[in-house]
Scaffold this active site. Structure first.
Site, PDB file in Angstrom:
ATOM      1  N   HIS A 463       0.832  -1.208   0.000  1.00 15.83           N
ATOM      2  CA  HIS A 463       0.000   0.000   0.000  1.00 15.83           C
ATOM      3  C   HIS A 463       0.868   1.260   0.000  1.00 15.83           C
ATOM      4  O   HIS A 463       0.708   2.138  -0.858  1.00 15.83           O
ATOM      5  CB  HIS A 463      -0.909  -0.015   1.235  1.00 15.83           C
ATOM      6  CG  HIS A 463      -1.713   1.236   1.420  1.00 15.83           C
ATOM      7  ND1 HIS A 463      -3.060   1.298   1.133  1.00 15.83           N
ATOM      8  CD2 HIS A 463      -1.372   2.486   1.853  1.00 15.83           C
ATOM      9  CE1 HIS A 463      -3.504   2.520   1.376  1.00 15.83           C
ATOM     10  NE2 HIS A 463      -2.489   3.260   1.818  1.00 15.83           N
ATOM     11  N   GLU A 464       1.773   1.345   0.968  1.00 17.13           N
ATOM     12  CA  GLU A 464       2.605   2.544   1.064  1.00 17.13           C
ATOM     13  C   GLU A 464       3.524   2.686  -0.145  1.00 17.13           C
ATOM     14  O   GLU A 464       3.810   3.800  -0.603  1.00 17.13           O
ATOM     15  CB  GLU A 464       3.427   2.523   2.359  1.00 17.13           C
ATOM     16  CG  GLU A 464       2.592   2.469   3.635  1.00 17.13           C
ATOM     17  CD  GLU A 464       1.585   3.601   3.749  1.00 17.13           C
ATOM     18  OE1 GLU A 464       1.752   4.644   3.077  1.00 17.13           O
ATOM     19  OE2 GLU A 464       0.605   3.442   4.495  1.00 17.13           O
ATOM     20  N   HIS A 467       1.879   4.571  -2.887  1.00 17.59           N
ATOM     21  CA  HIS A 467       2.015   6.030  -2.768  1.00 17.59           C
ATOM     22  C   HIS A 467       3.359   6.478  -3.332  1.00 17.59           C
ATOM     23  O   HIS A 467       3.463   7.509  -4.004  1.00 17.59           O
ATOM     24  CB  HIS A 467       1.944   6.438  -1.292  1.00 17.59           C
ATOM     25  CG  HIS A 467       0.573   6.453  -0.705  1.00 17.59           C
ATOM     26  ND1 HIS A 467      -0.478   7.134  -1.280  1.00 17.59           N
ATOM     27  CD2 HIS A 467       0.076   5.888   0.428  1.00 17.59           C
ATOM     28  CE1 HIS A 467      -1.561   6.985  -0.531  1.00 17.59           C
ATOM     29  NE2 HIS A 467      -1.249   6.229   0.509  1.00 17.59           N
ATOM     30  N   HIS A 470       3.408   6.704  -7.026  1.00 20.58           N
ATOM     31  CA  HIS A 470       2.653   7.876  -7.471  1.00 20.58           C
ATOM     32  C   HIS A 470       3.560   9.107  -7.472  1.00 20.58           C
ATOM     33  O   HIS A 470       3.483   9.965  -8.367  1.00 20.58           O
ATOM     34  CB  HIS A 470       1.459   8.087  -6.527  1.00 20.58           C
ATOM     35  CG  HIS A 470       0.293   8.779  -7.157  1.00 20.58           C
ATOM     36  ND1 HIS A 470      -0.913   8.943  -6.522  1.00 20.58           N
ATOM     37  CD2 HIS A 470       0.133   9.361  -8.369  1.00 20.58           C
ATOM     38  CE1 HIS A 470      -1.755   9.587  -7.306  1.00 20.58           C
ATOM     39  NE2 HIS A 470      -1.140   9.855  -8.434  1.00 20.58           N
TER      40      HIS A 470
END
Length: 669
Positions: A463-464, A467, A470
């Site tokens: 998940h992290e 980021h 991105h």
């Protein structure tokens, strides 16, 4: 309502002046350079003002200031040195207050407005968006108000900034320890206990994620789980409850001065939801669907507890959930979470994640920790790693990523990814290199075993990392829209989508291998894990709804006047099938009330889009480079350059739908 008098405002100024002694000269110099750019813009004669030497120059200055200060400010979350953490907090207050004052400068506003009024019709795309967003920001900072009201708004923002830092610091530096004997910790894995401080025969347990999670998952003594959860839901202390009672009226006051009906309406005007009514509708539509699954879950878990305790009248309590779920995983699905963790040693997870990224996105990732000093980049703890991402075909540097993955005292206590620098082409021809930092609190190794990650920690890591991608894959003209510079109720979508890879058998077979034997994770175990994927999803989704509606309740309260503890209990009793536990005040440790205030709904909101986007990978291949390249081009590289709904429609080739979200949670309409 808390009001700041002129005397109190003066006291704030004096406080800032005293703190300035601790602010590094490098930070002051960076702000001075930004001030010089602003002065140059303001001095431009009307006939010489262009989009480039005003809006673009200001975007440049903002990007440069962020790049020159963010790494030091970030140290408040990770540094092992108390003075460095304190200096970083003071520096952040200094920089943020400068930014607040910048947004109130009438001379700069008049220059930009003159350009917007004359040049905006000739602009399109990202350039037009920069002008529109900038002028919207000025409206939201009160530039249409009389000066005395603008001054009040600025004072409120500065006070909120300070209160927010204090709130987060109280969570990060909470040193609560619970003394427990070995018998009270029956069932907790030996390697977890080996990591704890021991005084005589008593263990002193902290509340870092791996420790707290292990107790709630494995401890057979219900009273221990009850005590641990009670203490966990009191972290941050009454002092954070008091801080929240100060922040809420200030937030309400500022939004009311700007003409908004509620603080939530102010916050989400710039997001996909647009207003509080749309959030309420989102929850109203979702809650009946989730409640059906939650009731079925509650019955299943209650029956399991009665079987385990041999007490036909036993009631399921909130501190039972993880323990009972673990038992159901073992007995119903033959999934032992401790055995599963043996297939996820940290080294293999990192390699697997990197291999997936390299294959999907055509990059090469290299550990350059040993060269950090040469690169002029700090390494603040032996656990920290620094990686470079390079384009596989050209060798061009794409960006860098820090990882700081294990818990320690005074460190940020959850999991997050910080953007420390964005990709940006400056007007002088220089280009900045994106930089991000993944800060997590995963299970650390012992003298007998390496770091073995429970599957949910693997999911958090992915998940992290989403980021991070991105940030690193951003390809925008302006820093304002780079990377995660998107609506906050969309920003979680790329990271949530990334979680899907840790459930895919094809993916897991590439890196999930036993830490001793190297044997790949068995197909039967993968099948069982996926069969159990929706176990408890109704209860867990209601917990997310509770957090979101608690946040909404706080920020919809008229004048910000609300007893947050009672309100949190009332929402908990309404949104979940449990009853609140007296003596707890979970809002004190709910860090999202600073940064996501009025907008925590965004996690569930963005999950709808995350699952919808992932369908393309399901159909075309979760390891297919063409699918990865398409996603990188259509979503990751675009940042906030387009309206998020338009971005989604362009990527999906249709309007977004909720079907994949409901399927992901095992829910039915």
């Amino acid at each position: 309502m808390l009001l700041r008098t002129p005397l109190a405002a003066a006291a704030l100024v004096l406080s800032l002046a005293s703190q300035a002694q601790e602010i590094p000269q490098t930070i002051k110099d960076a702000v001075a350079r930004a001030d010089a750019v602003v002065a140059k813009i303001v001095a431009l004669p009307a006939g010489e003002r262009t989009f480039e030497n005003t809006f673009v120059a200001l975007d440049d200055a903002s990007a440069r200031l962020d790049g020159e200060t963010s790494l030091f400010l970030f140290m408040q979350n990770v540094s092992t040195d108390a003075k460095t953490r304190d200096d970083a907090r003071a520096a952040e207050e200094f920089v943020v207050n400068w930014s607040i004052d910048l947004g109130q400068r009438e001379d700069l506003y008049n220059v930009l407005k003159s350009v917007a009024d004359t040049r905006r019709p000739q602009l399109s795309g990202e350039a037009a968006r920069l002008v529109d967003f900038s002028m919207r920001d000025y409206r939201r900072s009160g530039m249409a108000l009389p000066k005395e009201k603008r001054d009040r708004l600025a004072a409120i923002e500065k006070e909120l900034q300070k209160l927010g830092v204090d709130f987060e610091t109280n969570i990060a530096e909470d040193q609560t320890k619970h003394p427990l004997t070995a018998s009270e910790l029956k069932g907790v894995p030996k390697e977890v206990l080996e990591r704890q401080t021991k005084v005589g025969e008593t263990y002193l347990l902290g509340f870092d994620g791996p420790t707290y999670g292990a107790v709630m998952d494995y401890c057979e003594v219900e009273t221990t789980r009850q005590k641990m959860q009670w203490l966990y839901r009191r972290r941050g202390g009454q002092k954070n409850v008091d801080l929240l009672q100060k922040m809420l009226p200030l937030r309400w006051e500022s939004s009311s001065m700007l003409g908004y009906k509620t603080f939530v309406d102010y916050v989400v005007e710039t997001r996909m939801a647009k207003n509080a009514a749309n959030i309420q509708k989102f929850y109203a539509d979702l809650k009946p669907i989730v409640r059906k699954k939650a009731l079925a879950d509650f019955a299943e878990f209650s029956n399991a507890k009665r079987r385990m305790t041999k007490n036909p009248k036993a009631q399921l309590m909130p501190w039972d959930y993880s323990f009972v779920k673990n038992d159901l995983m073992r007995t119903k699905y033959q999934v032992d979470s401790q055995k599963v963790a043996e297939y996820f040693p940290m080294e293999s997870v990192v390699k697997g994640l990197f291999d997936i990224t390299q294959r999907l996105y055509g990059v090469e990732m290299v550990d350059v920790t040993s060269k950090a000093k040469e690169l002029g980049m700090p390494v603040w703890h032996p656990d920290v790693k620094l990686y470079e991402f390079k384009d596989k075909s050209s060798g061009v540097l794409i960006g860098r990523m820090y990882t700081d993955l294990y818990p320690r005292d005074n460190k940020y206590s959850h999991a997050a990814c910080w953007t420390l620098n964005v990709r940006h082409d400056f007007l002088d021809g220089k280009q900045s290199v994106p930089l991000c930092a993944l800060v997590c609190n995963f299970t650390k190794g012992t003298k007998d075993k390496p770091s073995l990650l429970p599957h949910d920690e693997v999911e958090t890591f992915f998940h992290e990392f989403g980021h991070g991608l991105h940030t690193l894959f951003s390809d925008t003209r302006f820093a304002r829209f780079a990377g995660t510079g998107v609506s906050r109720d969309f920003v979680e979508a790329p990271s949530q989508m990334m979680e899907n890879w840790v459930w895919n058998p094809t993916v897991l077979k590439t890196f999930a291998k036993h830490y001793k034997t190297g044997a790949p994770i068995p197909n039967t175990l993968l099948q069982s894990m996926n069969a159990a994927h929706a176990l408890g999803s109704g209860i867990e989704t209601e917990s997310q709804i509770y957090l979101g509606e608690m946040d909404q309740t706080f920020h919809l309260a008229k004048d910000g006047k609300i007893d947050t503890t009672k309100a949190a209990w009332d929402v908990y009793d309404k949104d979940t099938l449990y009853k609140h536990v007296p003596g707890t005040y979970f809002q004190a440790s709910f860090g999202h009330l600073v940064g996501y205030e009025g907008a925590y709904y965004g996690y569930l909101w963005s999950l709808v889009y995350a699952q919808d986007m992932f369908q393309r990978f399901e159909q075309l291949g979760v390891l297919d480079p063409k699918t990865g390249a398409y996603y990188r081009d259509k979503v990751l590289s675009k940042g906030g350059t387009k309206d998020e709904t338009d971005l989604l429609k362009d990527y999906l080739g249709r309007e977004p739908k909720m079907d994949a979200f409901l399927k992901h949670l095992g829910l039915k309409k």
